[in-house]
Motif scaffolding. Structure first.
Motif, PDB file in Angstrom:
ATOM      1  N   GLN A 289       0.905  -1.194  -0.145  1.00 45.07           N
ATOM      2  CA  GLN A 289      -0.078  -0.185  -0.078  1.00 45.07           C
ATOM      3  C   GLN A 289       0.854   1.244  -0.037  1.00 45.07           C
ATOM      4  O   GLN A 289       1.777   1.478   0.743  1.00 45.07           O
ATOM      5  CB  GLN A 289      -0.886   0.050   1.323  1.00 45.07           C
ATOM      6  N   GLU A 290       0.492   2.181  -0.914  1.00 45.16           N
ATOM      7  CA  GLU A 290       1.377   3.462  -1.035  1.00 45.16           C
ATOM      8  C   GLU A 290       1.834   4.119   0.207  1.00 45.16           C
ATOM      9  O   GLU A 290       3.000   4.491   0.475  1.00 45.16           O
ATOM     10  CB  GLU A 290       0.739   4.532  -2.101  1.00 45.16           C
ATOM     11  N   HIS A 291       0.913   4.221   1.075  1.00 47.34           N
ATOM     12  CA  HIS A 291       1.404   4.907   2.482  1.00 47.34           C
ATOM     13  C   HIS A 291       2.070   4.276   3.260  1.00 47.34           C
ATOM     14  O   HIS A 291       2.775   4.730   4.209  1.00 47.34           O
ATOM     15  CB  HIS A 291       0.046   5.231   3.230  1.00 47.34           C
ATOM     16  N   LEU A 292       2.624   2.793   2.992  1.00 46.83           N
ATOM     17  CA  LEU A 292       3.502   2.152   3.779  1.00 46.83           C
ATOM     18  C   LEU A 292       4.816   1.914   2.920  1.00 46.83           C
ATOM     19  O   LEU A 292       5.802   1.316   3.304  1.00 46.83           O
ATOM     20  CB  LEU A 292       3.308   0.677   3.965  1.00 46.83           C
ATOM     21  N   ARG A 293       5.108   2.730   1.678  1.00 48.30           N
ATOM     22  CA  ARG A 293       6.372   2.411   0.930  1.00 48.30           C
ATOM     23  C   ARG A 293       7.629   2.881   1.776  1.00 48.30           C
ATOM     24  O   ARG A 293       8.557   2.141   1.344  1.00 48.30           O
ATOM     25  CB  ARG A 293       5.989   3.382  -0.337  1.00 48.30           C
ATOM     26  N   HIS A 294       7.520   3.794   2.595  1.00 48.59           N
ATOM     27  CA  HIS A 294       8.835   4.161   3.230  1.00 48.59           C
ATOM     28  C   HIS A 294       9.018   3.007   4.494  1.00 48.59           C
ATOM     29  O   HIS A 294      10.302   2.841   4.569  1.00 48.59           O
ATOM     30  CB  HIS A 294       8.586   5.668   3.953  1.00 48.59           C
TER      31      HIS A 294
END
Length: 148
Positions: free
Chosen positions: A114-119
């Motif tokens: 999920q994009e918000h977990l990429r970091h």
């Protein structure tokens, strides 16, 4: 707490039910995303979870290369809502990467995050290999980690 790792055929009916119940609770109900959670890849996967007494604290599945993607992949990464914000997601990812490294057959690990977990995933060495795209109404990005 104890780590457990089993193939689909080693899972008891009760444990499989618990795993699917947690995945549905988070991915379908909490995230309000109606999608085919049962996607036909559980049977070929290794299921990895941290257990506290009878609770599943954190869970993911390791899908073999060539089954869903060209690479071995980590998917269905989930932490039980009762155990969040205690570092279990990081422990789960560390353990999943360790299991894959121990197998010694993979040069890369793939995940569709999920994009918000990429970091978060990037902190383990995963690099983005796609633009952000919508998957079942949630922004995702494909990521790849090279093992050395």
């Amino acid at each position: 707490m104890k780590w457990k790792q089993q193939s689909f055929h080693q899972l008891s009916n009760q444990k499989l039910y618990q795993i699917l119940q947690l995945r549905l609770e988070v991915f379908v109900v909490e995230q309000e995303c109606a999608y085919p959670e049962l996607d036909g890849h559980d049977e070929s996967s290794t299921h990895l979870w941290l257990e506290n007494k009878n609770d599943i604290v954190a869970y993911c599945r390791l899908v073999p290369a060539g089954d869903k993607y060209p690479y071995i992949s980590i998917g269905r990464v989930v932490v039980n809502p009762l155990y969040r914000s205690q570092g279990y997601a990081r422990q789960l990812m560390d353990k999943a990467i360790e299991v894959i490294r121990t197998q010694g057959t993979a040069a890369e690990i793939f995940l569709q995050g999920q994009e918000h977990l990429r970091h978060f995933y990037g902190s383990f060495g995963f690099e983005e290999i796609s633009e952000v795209y919508m998957d079942d109404g949630i922004p995702h990005v494909d990521m790849l980690m090279k093992l050395d």
